[in-house]
Design a protein around this motif. Structure first.
Motif, PDB file in Angstrom:
ATOM      1  N   LYS A  38       0.853  -1.187   0.000  1.00 31.26           N
ATOM      2  CA  LYS A  38       0.000   0.000   0.000  1.00 31.26           C
ATOM      3  C   LYS A  38       0.888   1.235   0.000  1.00 31.26           C
ATOM      4  O   LYS A  38       2.086   1.158   0.236  1.00 31.26           O
ATOM      5  CB  LYS A  38      -0.913  -0.014   1.222  1.00 31.26           C
ATOM      6  N   SER A  39       0.263   2.386  -0.227  1.00 34.36           N
ATOM      7  CA  SER A  39       1.010   3.643  -0.342  1.00 34.36           C
ATOM      8  C   SER A  39       1.887   3.919   0.874  1.00 34.36           C
ATOM      9  O   SER A  39       3.043   4.317   0.721  1.00 34.36           O
ATOM     10  CB  SER A  39       0.051   4.809  -0.564  1.00 34.36           C
ATOM     11  N   GLU A  44       7.336   4.488   3.137  1.00 32.91           N
ATOM     12  CA  GLU A  44       8.351   4.109   4.128  1.00 32.91           C
ATOM     13  C   GLU A  44       9.551   3.449   3.452  1.00 32.91           C
ATOM     14  O   GLU A  44      10.698   3.750   3.771  1.00 32.91           O
ATOM     15  CB  GLU A  44       7.741   3.152   5.151  1.00 32.91           C
ATOM     16  N   LEU A  45       9.281   2.573   2.495  1.00 39.38           N
ATOM     17  CA  LEU A  45      10.354   1.880   1.784  1.00 39.38           C
ATOM     18  C   LEU A  45      11.256   2.861   1.040  1.00 39.38           C
ATOM     19  O   LEU A  45      12.481   2.760   1.104  1.00 39.38           O
ATOM     20  CB  LEU A  45       9.756   0.861   0.806  1.00 39.38           C
ATOM     21  N   LEU A  46      10.644   3.806   0.340  1.00 39.05           N
ATOM     22  CA  LEU A  46      11.406   4.746  -0.484  1.00 39.05           C
ATOM     23  C   LEU A  46      11.800   6.019   0.273  1.00 39.05           C
ATOM     24  O   LEU A  46      12.543   6.837  -0.272  1.00 39.05           O
ATOM     25  CB  LEU A  46      10.594   5.132  -1.726  1.00 39.05           C
ATOM     26  N   GLN A  47      11.270   6.179   1.480  1.00 42.17           N
ATOM     27  CA  GLN A  47      11.537   7.382   2.276  1.00 42.17           C
ATOM     28  C   GLN A  47      11.132   8.638   1.508  1.00 42.17           C
ATOM     29  O   GLN A  47      11.934   9.572   1.335  1.00 42.17           O
ATOM     30  CB  GLN A  47      13.012   7.446   2.694  1.00 42.17           C
ATOM     31  N   PRO A  50       4.025  11.827   0.761  1.00 41.53           N
ATOM     32  CA  PRO A  50       2.846  11.492  -0.054  1.00 41.53           C
ATOM     33  C   PRO A  50       2.829  12.225  -1.395  1.00 41.53           C
ATOM     34  O   PRO A  50       2.448  11.643  -2.419  1.00 41.53           O
ATOM     35  CB  PRO A  50       1.667  11.930   0.820  1.00 41.53           C
ATOM     36  N   GLY A  51       3.256  13.482  -1.398  1.00 41.28           N
ATOM     37  CA  GLY A  51       3.292  14.251  -2.650  1.00 41.28           C
ATOM     38  C   GLY A  51       4.275  13.682  -3.655  1.00 41.28           C
ATOM     39  O   GLY A  51       3.989  13.607  -4.852  1.00 41.28           O
ATOM     40  N   THR A  52       5.437  13.275  -3.166  1.00 38.04           N
ATOM     41  CA  THR A  52       6.440  12.683  -4.058  1.00 38.04           C
ATOM     42  C   THR A  52       5.922  11.365  -4.628  1.00 38.04           C
ATOM     43  O   THR A  52       6.092  11.085  -5.818  1.00 38.04           O
ATOM     44  CB  THR A  52       7.770  12.463  -3.313  1.00 38.04           C
ATOM     45  N   LEU A  53       5.281  10.569  -3.788  1.00 34.14           N
ATOM     46  CA  LEU A  53       4.730   9.298  -4.262  1.00 34.14           C
ATOM     47  C   LEU A  53       3.670   9.549  -5.329  1.00 34.14           C
ATOM     48  O   LEU A  53       3.634   8.860  -6.353  1.00 34.14           O
ATOM     49  CB  LEU A  53       4.148   8.500  -3.094  1.00 34.14           C
ATOM     50  N   GLN A  54       2.849  10.557  -5.114  1.00 36.29           N
ATOM     51  CA  GLN A  54       1.831  10.900  -6.107  1.00 36.29           C
ATOM     52  C   GLN A  54       2.490  11.332  -7.418  1.00 36.29           C
ATOM     53  O   GLN A  54       2.053  10.932  -8.496  1.00 36.29           O
ATOM     54  CB  GLN A  54       0.925  12.016  -5.587  1.00 36.29           C
ATOM     55  N   ASN A  55       3.550  12.123  -7.338  1.00 37.03           N
ATOM     56  CA  ASN A  55       4.271  12.535  -8.556  1.00 37.03           C
ATOM     57  C   ASN A  55       4.860  11.334  -9.289  1.00 37.03           C
ATOM     58  O   ASN A  55       4.864  11.297 -10.521  1.00 37.03           O
ATOM     59  CB  ASN A  55       5.372  13.543  -8.217  1.00 37.03           C
ATOM     60  N   LEU A  56       5.377  10.362  -8.543  1.00 36.75           N
ATOM     61  CA  LEU A  56       5.932   9.157  -9.174  1.00 36.75           C
ATOM     62  C   LEU A  56       4.840   8.373  -9.895  1.00 36.75           C
ATOM     63  O   LEU A  56       5.094   7.752 -10.932  1.00 36.75           O
ATOM     64  CB  LEU A  56       6.627   8.280  -8.130  1.00 36.75           C
ATOM     65  N   ARG A  57       3.638   8.396  -9.353  1.00 41.39           N
ATOM     66  CA  ARG A  57       2.508   7.745 -10.031  1.00 41.39           C
ATOM     67  C   ARG A  57       2.110   8.520 -11.283  1.00 41.39           C
ATOM     68  O   ARG A  57       1.930   7.949 -12.355  1.00 41.39           O
ATOM     69  CB  ARG A  57       1.293   7.654  -9.095  1.00 41.39           C
ATOM     70  N   ILE A  58       1.963   9.841 -11.125  1.00 36.87           N
ATOM     71  CA  ILE A  58       1.480  10.690 -12.220  1.00 36.87           C
ATOM     72  C   ILE A  58       2.428  10.651 -13.418  1.00 36.87           C
ATOM     73  O   ILE A  58       1.990  10.537 -14.567  1.00 36.87           O
ATOM     74  CB  ILE A  58       1.280  12.140 -11.737  1.00 36.87           C
TER      75      ILE A  58
END
Length: 92
Positions: A38-39, A44-47, A50-58
């Motif tokens: 999950k997100s 946590e894995l990538l440190q 939430p915004g950075t994770l969203q950018n990686l998805r987008i």
């Protein structure tokens, strides 16, 4: 209740069987890693935030699946992407 006597030969045989089982486990480890994360687990894995994770998805860096509002990431895909983007500094 009948009792049985354990001899040193019985213990030696047990030890050998136990060592063989341990060797098999070491050679073929059982993976306790989840297939899908999950997100929160990916952040946590990538440190990352939430915004950075969203950018990686987008931007398509991290593939994902969305089921009922929950976003799932394939753990193997994440490890593959990290490996592919590895930068080798030994060439500098």
């Amino acid at each position: 209740m009948p009792t049985s006597i354990i001899t040193t030969d019985d213990l030696r045989e047990f030890k050998m069987e136990l060592l063989e089982d341990i060797k098999k486990l070491i050679q073929n480890p059982v993976s306790n890693q989840k297939k899908y994360l999950k997100s929160a687990e990916v952040m946590e894995l990538l440190q990352v935030s939430p915004g950075t994770l969203q950018n990686l998805r987008i931007n398509g860096t991290l593939p994902y699946s969305k089921i009922g509002g929950i976003i799932f990431y394939d753990a193997d895909e994440i490890h593959r992407i990290i490996a592919e983007n590895r930068i080798d500094n030994s060439q500098y």
